[in-house]
Design a protein around this motif. Structure first.
Motif, PDB file in Angstrom:
ATOM      1  N   PRO A 127       0.857  -1.193   0.000  1.00 12.18           N
ATOM      2  CA  PRO A 127       0.000   0.000   0.000  1.00 12.18           C
ATOM      3  C   PRO A 127       0.895   1.245   0.000  1.00 12.18           C
ATOM      4  O   PRO A 127       2.082   1.160   0.312  1.00 12.18           O
ATOM      5  CB  PRO A 127      -0.751  -0.097   1.328  1.00 12.18           C
TER       6      PRO A 127
ATOM      7  N   HIS B 290       5.040   1.977  11.739  1.00 13.13           N
ATOM      8  CA  HIS B 290       5.175   1.075  12.887  1.00 13.13           C
ATOM      9  C   HIS B 290       5.320  -0.343  12.340  1.00 13.13           C
ATOM     10  O   HIS B 290       5.238  -0.548  11.126  1.00 13.13           O
ATOM     11  CB  HIS B 290       4.008   1.213  13.867  1.00 13.13           C
TER      12      HIS B 290
ATOM     13  N   ASP C 192       1.148   7.931   0.773  1.00 14.83           N
ATOM     14  CA  ASP C 192      -0.142   8.540   0.475  1.00 14.83           C
ATOM     15  C   ASP C 192      -0.165   9.808   1.317  1.00 14.83           C
ATOM     16  O   ASP C 192      -0.238   9.745   2.547  1.00 14.83           O
ATOM     17  CB  ASP C 192      -1.196   7.502   0.939  1.00 14.83           C
TER      18      ASP C 192
ATOM     19  N   TRP D 288      -8.527   8.792  -1.391  1.00 16.68           N
ATOM     20  CA  TRP D 288      -8.401   7.423  -1.905  1.00 16.68           C
ATOM     21  C   TRP D 288      -8.399   7.377  -3.432  1.00 16.68           C
ATOM     22  O   TRP D 288      -7.730   6.549  -4.046  1.00 16.68           O
ATOM     23  CB  TRP D 288      -9.515   6.525  -1.355  1.00 16.68           C
TER      24      TRP D 288
ATOM     25  N   LEU E  32      -4.928   5.558  -4.928  1.00 11.34           N
ATOM     26  CA  LEU E  32      -4.872   4.322  -5.717  1.00 11.34           C
ATOM     27  C   LEU E  32      -4.136   4.552  -7.034  1.00 11.34           C
ATOM     28  O   LEU E  32      -3.432   3.684  -7.542  1.00 11.34           O
ATOM     29  CB  LEU E  32      -6.293   3.800  -5.972  1.00 11.34           C
TER      30      LEU E  32
ATOM     31  N   ILE F 127      -1.984  -6.065   0.570  1.00  8.95           N
ATOM     32  CA  ILE F 127      -2.585  -5.052   1.463  1.00  8.95           C
ATOM     33  C   ILE F 127      -3.036  -5.709   2.759  1.00  8.95           C
ATOM     34  O   ILE F 127      -3.158  -6.937   2.830  1.00  8.95           O
ATOM     35  CB  ILE F 127      -3.834  -4.409   0.808  1.00  8.95           C
TER      36      ILE F 127
ATOM     37  N   LYS G 299      -6.121  -6.255   5.621  1.00 13.85           N
ATOM     38  CA  LYS G 299      -7.549  -6.528   5.397  1.00 13.85           C
ATOM     39  C   LYS G 299      -8.431  -5.284   5.528  1.00 13.85           C
ATOM     40  O   LYS G 299      -9.525  -5.245   4.993  1.00 13.85           O
ATOM     41  CB  LYS G 299      -8.028  -7.611   6.363  1.00 13.85           C
TER      42      LYS G 299
ATOM     43  N   HIS H 239      -9.380  -1.823  -2.592  1.00 15.84           N
ATOM     44  CA  HIS H 239      -8.589  -2.476  -3.644  1.00 15.84           C
ATOM     45  C   HIS H 239      -9.371  -3.505  -4.443  1.00 15.84           C
ATOM     46  O   HIS H 239      -9.049  -3.753  -5.608  1.00 15.84           O
ATOM     47  CB  HIS H 239      -7.355  -3.157  -3.025  1.00 15.84           C
TER      48      HIS H 239
ATOM     49  N   GLY I 120      -3.729 -10.453   7.379  1.00 16.09           N
ATOM     50  CA  GLY I 120      -4.333 -10.134   8.674  1.00 16.09           C
ATOM     51  C   GLY I 120      -3.594  -9.008   9.390  1.00 16.09           C
ATOM     52  O   GLY I 120      -2.611  -8.465   8.891  1.00 16.09           O
TER      53      GLY I 120
ATOM     54  N   LYS J 191      -5.749  -4.607  17.188  1.00 13.13           N
ATOM     55  CA  LYS J 191      -4.922  -4.205  16.049  1.00 13.13           C
ATOM     56  C   LYS J 191      -3.810  -3.284  16.556  1.00 13.13           C
ATOM     57  O   LYS J 191      -4.057  -2.390  17.351  1.00 13.13           O
ATOM     58  CB  LYS J 191      -5.790  -3.435  15.035  1.00 13.13           C
TER      59      LYS J 191
HETATM   60  N1  MSP Z   1      -2.906   5.105   2.725  1.00 12.24           N
HETATM   61  C1  MSP Z   1      -3.678   3.913   2.785  1.00 12.24           C
HETATM   62  C2  MSP Z   1      -3.310   2.985   1.656  1.00 12.24           C
HETATM   63  C3  MSP Z   1      -3.475   3.567   0.289  1.00 12.24           C
HETATM   64  S1  MSP Z   1      -2.975   2.423  -0.939  1.00 12.24           S
HETATM   65  C4  MSP Z   1      -3.328   3.185  -2.359  1.00 12.24           C
HETATM   66  C5  MSP Z   1      -3.436   3.211   4.114  1.00 12.24           C
HETATM   67  N2  MSP Z   1      -2.303   3.487   4.731  1.00 12.24           N
HETATM   68  S2  MSP Z   1      -1.903   2.982   6.192  1.00 12.24           S
HETATM   69  O1  MSP Z   1      -0.594   3.536   6.439  1.00 12.24           O
HETATM   70  O2  MSP Z   1      -2.915   3.308   7.137  1.00 12.24           O
HETATM   71  O3  MSP Z   1      -1.840   1.437   6.141  1.00 12.24           O
HETATM   72  C6  MSP Z   1      -0.937   0.811   5.275  1.00 12.24           C
HETATM   73  C7  MSP Z   1      -0.980  -0.668   5.424  1.00 12.24           C
HETATM   74  O4  MSP Z   1      -0.543  -1.056   6.713  1.00 12.24           O
HETATM   75  C8  MSP Z   1      -2.361  -1.263   5.230  1.00 12.24           C
HETATM   76  O5  MSP Z   1      -2.271  -2.387   4.374  1.00 12.24           O
HETATM   77  C9  MSP Z   1      -2.770  -1.698   6.600  1.00 12.24           C
HETATM   78  O6  MSP Z   1      -3.618  -2.806   6.562  1.00 12.24           O
HETATM   79  C10 MSP Z   1      -1.407  -2.057   7.179  1.00 12.24           C
HETATM   80  N3  MSP Z   1      -1.447  -2.074   8.627  1.00 12.24           N
HETATM   81  C11 MSP Z   1      -1.623  -1.023   9.483  1.00 12.24           C
HETATM   82  N4  MSP Z   1      -1.674  -1.526  10.745  1.00 12.24           N
HETATM   83  C12 MSP Z   1      -1.521  -2.857  10.719  1.00 12.24           C
HETATM   84  C13 MSP Z   1      -1.399  -3.869  11.663  1.00 12.24           C
HETATM   85  N5  MSP Z   1      -1.514  -3.656  12.938  1.00 12.24           N
HETATM   86  N6  MSP Z   1      -1.125  -5.120  11.217  1.00 12.24           N
HETATM   87  C14 MSP Z   1      -0.915  -5.397   9.909  1.00 12.24           C
HETATM   88  N7  MSP Z   1      -1.035  -4.476   8.995  1.00 12.24           N
HETATM   89  C15 MSP Z   1      -1.459  -3.232   9.351  1.00 12.24           C
HETATM   90  O7  MSP Z   1      -4.253   2.416   4.519  1.00 12.24           O
END
Ligand code: MSP
Length: 532
Positions: A14, A23, A54, A230, A234, A265, A267, A273, A296, A304
């Motif tokens: 992503p 993190h 993003d 979004w 994407l 990605i 979930k 997506h 997951g 989470k």
């Molecule tokens: N900016 C959007 C994605 C846009 S893609 C065109 C976004 N960013 S995010 O930084 O919030 O998350 C990025 C990825 O990290 C996501 O796939 C999300 O599921 C993953 N994770 C964030 N926290 C997570 C956990 N605790 N465990 C596993 N993956 C996790 O969403």
């Protein structure tokens, strides 16, 4: 960049929000993507691994304000943190896509125009509960008590605005047909089922613009509106497909690497997506990606792991203290990729020490020491063909390459590691049972040679097959076995031929001079124990 006959594999992580530093939860997807990219590179494919950030939207704008920064300066700082972490984790990405890049603005504008010309964008009225952390309207029935977001556990906000909408509802039938024609498009199956029932319940158009938001691209047909983050994000995947010197047009972007083979990605962003993105592409008359895999969550005490819940692990500290291989190995081996998995430091240390320090590292070390004593420090020369099919290491070794390849292809990292490591475990058991030290005393040199060859070869094959997950350790093992081959660099057109040899049993050359035995992997100590 690519030559006709070499197979290609393009995949994405992503594009991460830059509201905060990454993190370990966000790093999870990237470690997996890097392992897959390395797996295909090892086989000789031309690989394009896209990651990036993003950077627009309300969440980022608010965070920048709280930090007293202008949004762009804030984004630049956080992006530097991402790049630093990817380097520490040994992530070999090919493109880093930033949604604030001027090239991206051109791609977004052209794409918007195509969808507009198709008649799939109209102005309408939007009312509902909005989660700024998800940047998404939520249905009332999804909310927790006191109108909290089920993912971020923070209050959602009521919005009532005039927005531009995308006619998602036009694509309900086309999407269902596509899912039926391509049953592997959404994985794993449980996620596919979720998406199917979501679409079968009926799709509603979604708003693709926001008012009262400055940080983003203006809607090309109406500068009073800002494009929904979004819709813009994407398309960051598309911008990343452009060669550096190419004009930023959709035609150029789609000319080489499209369709993407795999979007990896978590979930929580599956709907975007697997439903919104394919529908946007259908509207623009573009082919769809091959596969979307929603893994997951990493959890801590069942929750989470995330910045908004304040229960994260600092990936930089983890990598600095334990090294990239240990971190990569634990997350990919000990957790099942499609499911949620809990992190515990005790389990982390136990798994890594048992597998990498004991099963793999110690076995190599003790066997090398014996080879120095009993075989002049060289790989013994044996008649490989004469070994019986029932030989435990030969049996495992002959099957491991294909089994591990299947596991990587289906993103079953845990299984890939389990099979590859199984060779080292069996090697340990075999050497204990055979006791080559006493055979040597009895002058049974050819038995000793046979035992040491098969065990060293088991370690080699195990290390080779684990290269996508533990690239540095595998390389150290190869070096100790006397190879000059750098497993982690491109070998041009020779890669596929090298792979054909090294992924199979029996590739350790007889008489190869072995390295001086040195521990290849230090046992991990808990973080606290290391504090002064
Ligand atoms: N900016 C959007 C994605 C846009 S893609 C065109 C976004 N960013 S995010 O930084 O919030 O998350 C990025 C990825 O990290 C996501 O796939 C999300 O599921 C993953 N994770 C964030 N926290 C997570 C956990 N605790 N465990 C596993 N993956 C996790 O969403």
């Amino acid at each position: 960049m690519t030559s006709g006959s070499i197979p290609r594999f393009a995949l994405t992580t992503p594009l991460y929000y830059v509201n905060d530093l990454p993190h370990i939860g966000s790093a999870y997807t990237t470690m997996a993507a890097d392992a897959i990219a390395r797996f295909y590179r090892l086989q000789g494919h031309d690989v394009l691994l896209i990651t990036g950030t993003d950077e627009h939207g309300q969440k980022i704008q608010r965070t920048a304000e709280q930090r007293g920064k202008v949004p762009q300066a804030h984004c630049d700082e956080i992006v530097a943190g991402f790049e630093d972490l990817w380097q520490r984790l040994n992530i070999q990405y090919d493109r880093f896509s930033r949604t604030t890049s001027p090239r991206h603005a051109q791609i977004v504008a052209e794409f918007f125009q195509r969808v507009w010309d198709k008649g799939d964008i109209y102005q309408g009225h939007q009312q509902g509960w909005y989660c700024v952390d998800c940047e998404e309207f939520k249905e009332e029935r999804e909310l927790l008590e006191e109108k909290h977001c089920p993912i971020h556990k923070r209050p959602v906000e009521w919005r009532d605005e005039q927005n531009y909408f995308f006619r998602l509802s036009n694509y309900e039938d086309a999407l269902l047909k596509f899912f039926a024609d391509y049953p592997d498009f959404i994985q794993p199956t449980s996620r596919r089922n979720e998406v199917l029932s979501f679409v079968e319940r009926g799709l509603q158009d979604f708003s693709i613009s926001r008012v009262n938001l400055d940080w983003g691209f203006p809607v090309p047909t109406d500068d009073q509106h800002t494009l929904y983050v979004w819709f813009d994000a994407l398309l960051g995947y598309v911008t990343a497909l452009l060669d550096e010197d190419a004009e930023p047009t959709l035609e150029n972007a789609f000319s080489q690497w499209w369709p993407i083979n795999l979007h990896l990605i978590g979930k929580d962003i599956l709907r975007f997506h697997a439903v919104y993105w394919p529908a946007m592409l259908m509207s623009a008359d573009l082919p769809l990606p091959h596969r979307v895999f929603g893994h997951g969550f990493l959890t801590k005490d069942g929750q989470k792991m995330g910045k908004s819940l304040g229960n994260t692990l600092d990936p930089v500290a983890l990598v600095e203290h334990h090294g990239a291989d240990a971190v990569r190995y634990y997350f990919l081996k000990a957790l099942e990729f499609g499911r949620d998995g809990d992190f515990s430091e005790t389990r982390f240390i136990d798994v890594v020490n048992a597998d990498l320090a004991n099963s793999l590292g110690n076995l190599l070390n003790r066997t090398l020491k014996m080879a120095v004593k009993y075989c002049d420090g060289k790989v013994p020369d044996i008649n490989l063909e004469a070994l019986p099919d029932t030989h435990p290491l030969v049996q495992l070794g002959r099957e491991a390459g294909d089994q591990v390849a299947n596991a990587y292809q289906s993103l079953n990292f845990s299984q890939a590691c389990h099979i590859a490591l199984g060779l080292a475990k069996a090697g340990n058991q075999f050497i204990d049972e055979q006791a080559p030290w006493s055979l040597y005393q009895k002058g049974e040199q050819s038995r000793v040679n046979e035992i040491l060859y098969t065990v060293l070869e088991s370690v080699r094959l195990s290390a080779y097959l684990l290269t996508p997950v533990i690239p540095d350790l595998s390389l150290r093992i190869y070096q100790q076995l006397g190879f000059k081959l750098d497993l982690n660099v491109d070998h041009g057109g020779k890669r596929a031929a090298l792979h054909a040899v090294h992924s199979h049993w029996g590739a350790l050359p007889a008489q190869q001079v072995l390295g001086t035995p040195q521990p290849v992997f230090q046992k991990l100590e808990p973080l606290q124990a290391a504090a002064p």
